[in-house]
Design an enzyme around this catalytic site. Structure first.
Site, PDB file in Angstrom:
ATOM      1  N   CYS A 153      -0.371 -37.707  67.199  1.00 36.64           N
ATOM      2  CA  CYS A 153      -0.124 -38.392  68.470  1.00 36.64           C
ATOM      3  C   CYS A 153      -1.421 -38.473  69.281  1.00 36.64           C
ATOM      4  O   CYS A 153      -1.756 -39.529  69.827  1.00 36.64           O
ATOM      5  CB  CYS A 153       0.956 -37.660  69.252  1.00 36.64           C
ATOM      6  SG  CYS A 153       1.526 -38.547  70.732  1.00 36.64           S
ATOM      7  N   CYS A 154      -2.153 -37.373  69.337  1.00 36.07           N
ATOM      8  CA  CYS A 154      -3.423 -37.375  70.065  1.00 36.07           C
ATOM      9  C   CYS A 154      -4.415 -38.345  69.428  1.00 36.07           C
ATOM     10  O   CYS A 154      -5.186 -39.017  70.129  1.00 36.07           O
ATOM     11  CB  CYS A 154      -4.014 -35.968  70.099  1.00 36.07           C
ATOM     12  SG  CYS A 154      -3.188 -34.827  71.237  1.00 36.07           S
ATOM     13  N   CYS A 236      -0.863 -34.970  78.940  1.00 39.72           N
ATOM     14  CA  CYS A 236       0.347 -35.784  78.847  1.00 39.72           C
ATOM     15  C   CYS A 236       1.569 -34.907  79.157  1.00 39.72           C
ATOM     16  O   CYS A 236       1.605 -33.727  78.788  1.00 39.72           O
ATOM     17  CB  CYS A 236       0.468 -36.374  77.451  1.00 39.72           C
ATOM     18  SG  CYS A 236      -0.838 -37.558  77.047  1.00 39.72           S
ATOM     19  N   CYS A 239       3.473 -32.514  76.550  1.00 36.46           N
ATOM     20  CA  CYS A 239       2.737 -31.406  75.934  1.00 36.46           C
ATOM     21  C   CYS A 239       2.064 -30.509  76.967  1.00 36.46           C
ATOM     22  O   CYS A 239       1.111 -29.803  76.656  1.00 36.46           O
ATOM     23  CB  CYS A 239       1.690 -31.950  74.968  1.00 36.46           C
ATOM     24  SG  CYS A 239       2.385 -32.973  73.644  1.00 36.46           S
ATOM     25  N   CYS A 262      -7.239 -31.734  72.173  1.00 43.67           N
ATOM     26  CA  CYS A 262      -6.636 -32.976  71.723  1.00 43.67           C
ATOM     27  C   CYS A 262      -7.455 -33.659  70.642  1.00 43.67           C
ATOM     28  O   CYS A 262      -6.978 -34.590  69.999  1.00 43.67           O
ATOM     29  CB  CYS A 262      -6.444 -33.922  72.904  1.00 43.67           C
ATOM     30  SG  CYS A 262      -7.975 -34.333  73.764  1.00 43.67           S
TER      31      CYS A 262
END
Length: 266
Positions: A153-154, A236, A239, A262
């Site tokens: 995702c990062c 975010c 998280c 990240c």
């Protein structure tokens, strides 16, 4: 610490600016690369020399070196936890580009800081979005990728957009500090980012939280309201959790995973 002080005010009137300072870049890339840009070997040599000579220098001096050395091929990156770095650099480089990675998963408070920076500081905020919206990412990789594979995702929402955003620059500044976590304890004030082939500048690497607080109080720079609600570090929303007493400031990031960064600063 003398790095956060100076004689000239850094905030200027934003009257008439409107949202001119907020460059919503979206999927578009930066301007075409300058064919006269410095090569990697020259950038590495510059970084190594500056890293030695500027260690222990005031933050404003480090920022000034970067602005004078790289001109418009230098930018600032900001997570908009606060506007300290953007404000600091704007004092020696008015109009500097400030790159913000708009992941689509930020807290509203973070976006408010971004908008305030664009309105009130003499900088050009470039808000860079991932190639996929959150909905498109859910459709392609399944919902809540941040829960299943936070590194992926990062990569999609931060790392790849940063690579794209930095393409037109030779150097970039980040707000990393050595006191934030053990993984950042050896952060250099200037280093060569070999992965990207660019000079990375960390003007406030040697600052402690007290230095940041003093700078904020002196210059009245924007700060994310979530700090008042128990957050020690802000990323975010899926998280990020509030930190507990005695935890280091970044303990609330990816707290359910063996993950502390990240991927932007590795």
């Amino acid at each position: 610490m003398s790095g956060g002080t100076g004689d000239q005010p850094g905030l200027v009137s934003a009257a008439g600016l409107g949202l001119v300072g907020l460059g919503l870049v979206g999927l578009g890339g930066p301007a075409p690369a300058d064919p006269a840009r410095r090569g990697a070997d020259e950038l590495r040599a510059l970084a190594e020399e500056a890293g030695r000579e500027l260690e222990g220098a005031p933050a404003l001096e480090i920022a000034r070196w970067a602005a004078e050395t790289f001109g418009d091929r230098f930018c600032v990156t900001s997570s908009m936890a606060d506007a300290v770095l953007a404000h600091l650099v704007s004092r020696v480089a008015p109009g500097v580009d400030v790159v913000f990675l708009d992941t689509g998963l930020h807290f509203p408070e973070t976006l408010r800081v971004r908008d305030e920076v664009a309105r009130t500081l003499p900088v050009n905020v470039r808000s860079i979005r991932p190639r996929l919206t959150v909905g498109q990412q859910d459709g392609q990789y399944g919902p809540r990728l941040f829960n299943k594979a936070p590194d992926d995702c990062c990569q999609l929402r931060k790392v790849e957009p940063l690579e794209r955003a930095l393409a037109g620059y030779d150097a970039w500044a980040a707000g990393l500090r050595r006191d934030e976590s053990p993984t950042r304890a050896n952060t250099a004030v200037v280093t060569f980012d070999a992965r990207r082939g660019k000079v990375k500048v960390n003007p406030i690497a040697a600052w402690r939280q007290a230095d940041v607080d003093a700078y904020v109080a002196r210059w009245n720079v924007p700060v994310n309201e979530l700090f008042k609600q128990g957050y020690g570090s802000i990323g975010c929303w899926p998280c990020t959790r509030r930190t507990k007493a005695g935890e280091d400031p970044r303990a609330g990031r990816w707290a359910m995973f063996e993950k502390t960064e990240c991927g932007l600063h590795l």
